[in-house]
Design a protein around this motif. Sequence first.
Motif, mmCIF file in Angstrom:
data_model
loop_
_atom_site.group_PDB
_atom_site.id
_atom_site.type_symbol
_atom_site.label_atom_id
_atom_site.label_comp_id
_atom_site.label_asym_id
_atom_site.label_seq_id
_atom_site.Cartn_x
_atom_site.Cartn_y
_atom_site.Cartn_z
ATOM 1 N N HIS A 36 0.818 -1.204 0.000
ATOM 2 C CA HIS A 36 0.000 0.000 0.000
ATOM 3 C C HIS A 36 0.856 1.260 0.000
ATOM 4 O O HIS A 36 0.423 2.323 -0.431
ATOM 5 C CB HIS A 36 -0.938 0.010 1.212
ATOM 6 N N ASP A 59 -6.661 16.189 3.450
ATOM 7 C CA ASP A 59 -7.963 15.732 3.919
ATOM 8 C C ASP A 59 -9.046 16.195 2.941
ATOM 9 O O ASP A 59 -9.376 17.381 2.881
ATOM 10 C CB ASP A 59 -8.233 16.295 5.313
ATOM 11 N N SER A 123 -16.843 7.066 4.357
ATOM 12 C CA SER A 123 -15.755 6.191 3.915
ATOM 13 C C SER A 123 -15.953 5.740 2.474
ATOM 14 O O SER A 123 -14.989 5.625 1.708
ATOM 15 C CB SER A 123 -15.663 4.970 4.843
ATOM 16 N N THR A 126 -15.281 8.871 -0.060
ATOM 17 C CA THR A 126 -13.922 9.421 -0.053
ATOM 18 C C THR A 126 -12.843 8.375 -0.266
ATOM 19 O O THR A 126 -11.750 8.711 -0.734
ATOM 20 C CB THR A 126 -13.638 10.142 1.276
ATOM 21 N N ASP A 127 -13.126 7.095 0.042
ATOM 22 C CA ASP A 127 -12.058 6.097 -0.018
ATOM 23 C C ASP A 127 -12.448 4.812 -0.737
ATOM 24 O O ASP A 127 -11.571 4.052 -1.154
ATOM 25 C CB ASP A 127 -11.585 5.759 1.402
ATOM 26 N N HIS A 150 -11.813 4.328 7.859
ATOM 27 C CA HIS A 150 -11.081 3.588 6.827
ATOM 28 C C HIS A 150 -9.584 3.869 6.858
ATOM 29 O O HIS A 150 -8.782 3.012 6.474
ATOM 30 C CB HIS A 150 -11.638 3.943 5.441
ATOM 31 N N TRP A 151 -9.165 5.057 7.322
ATOM 32 C CA TRP A 151 -7.748 5.387 7.337
ATOM 33 C C TRP A 151 -7.007 4.705 8.486
ATOM 34 O O TRP A 151 -5.790 4.821 8.589
ATOM 35 C CB TRP A 151 -7.557 6.899 7.421
ATOM 36 N N ARG A 154 -6.031 -1.653 7.900
ATOM 37 C CA ARG A 154 -5.230 -2.191 6.814
ATOM 38 C C ARG A 154 -5.384 -3.708 6.748
ATOM 39 O O ARG A 154 -5.199 -4.397 7.760
ATOM 40 C CB ARG A 154 -3.747 -1.862 7.013
ATOM 41 N N ARG A 197 -7.767 -3.555 -0.963
ATOM 42 C CA ARG A 197 -8.806 -2.604 -0.596
ATOM 43 C C ARG A 197 -9.533 -2.144 -1.846
ATOM 44 O O ARG A 197 -9.075 -2.355 -2.964
ATOM 45 C CB ARG A 197 -8.193 -1.383 0.115
#
Length: 470
Positions: A36, A59, A123, A126-127, A150-151, A154, A197
């Motif tokens: 990652h 951000d 989440s 944005t991700d 989500h940040w 892993r 992911r």
Amino acid sequence: MRENKTLLQRIGASIKGLFTGFGGSGGNRYFGANWHLLDGLLPTILSRSRIDYEAEVGDVTRNSIVMSAVRWVGNTLPESPLTVVTNRKGKDEVVPNHPLVQLFKRPNPYHSGSTLLKCFALSWVTDGNAFFLKRRNGAGKPVELYYLPHWMVRPRWPGDGSQFISYYEYFVDGIPQRFEPSEIVHIADGMNPLTRRGMSPMRSLFREIFSDNEAANFSAALLVNSGVPPYIVTSKDGADIDAESLKEAIKRQTSGDNRGEPIVASGGIEVKQLSFNPESLNLKAARMINEERVSAVLGIPAIVLGLGAGLQRSTFANFKEAREAAYESYVVPLLRHFEEELTLQLLPDFTSDGTMRVSHDLSQVRVLQEDQTALYQRLTIGVKGGWIKRSEARAAVGLPVTPDDEVYITASAPNPHDNGLNPLADVSAGKGIEHKGLAGELNLDEGAAWWREHAPALARDLVNADTLHA
């Protein structure tokens, strides 16, 4: 220099992470679990720009376009209640009070179901990844669900590829907590093979988001500085001036609460405005391009998000159509994906019945009510036409079905000599004569008796009731 420094920092972080993967200072981690780090680095190396727009944006929740999408998705998802249905005889039947549905209504003592879905929307948009943690009771059944940012999560897997994901790491204050895959609900938008992911389309929009942020910063800077672009102050006729003192004096008189006040100077100075102005920059058009790109990539119409790119051509009529289109093209596919993942990752914790699946009740979504009205109208025509059973019509709209509903309703044109007692007129009015299946028959003896008693004399002479059986 800022671009090169950022690139070098990311290269250094990647090398450090890969070293850690071989058992360095970070502990026992596999090489494959650290790809990652390269995933964030490769786009910078391979792109035609030396600027790392992702790092510059930082951000993304600080951008108003992004947050308008997050807010809309978070407010829209709870409109369709979660259900569990079973399909044993070719028909979906809702399972009442299923524990999975009850869990989502109140996932934990601190959050409601709507709050959990708003966190999911953040989440997801944005991700492209959303994580829920299961908490079980003594019997092993999930009794609580918690949203994991989500940040902070892993996936990890062995370098030899023997497992797709062996466990998840959840980082709190830099300290990882390990959770087995069975304890995590991971809803991903596709899959990035480097990270295990999902991949949000947001990653393709960092240039647009960066441009929108810079345009907003520039507009704010203009307003802070008297609403005018920069200018040059020079001495006139070689007058001797204290440049720094004059600069500070002008700043005090043209910024903050002093904006708009006249400038008074004792020396011979000359003010020259630079050769551009806000109108020539056309910031409004530039920002609308960013709004259009973000809206197009996310798949949500700009008019629905309340962005200027959509509102300048909006009316009440096309706003309604846009909301319906957004729900059908964005929300419904997202709900179907959400259902499939919960069916695979959460429902087996409650039942082993393979006929059950997670679903959503779209009949309560207001923006789709027009479609429901059209459905009812089509079913009514089919039932009155005698080619759809009443049970089939009720099942199509989610109503309970009883054995008495396993009937066809035959219809006929009204009698022009109707005296109010014609049962065929009742049929045309929707009251109907019921029979069991297409093979059933009407009671013709009763029909003949009615004809002899109530038919007008002229009609009675033209049609003999005794021939009705023929």
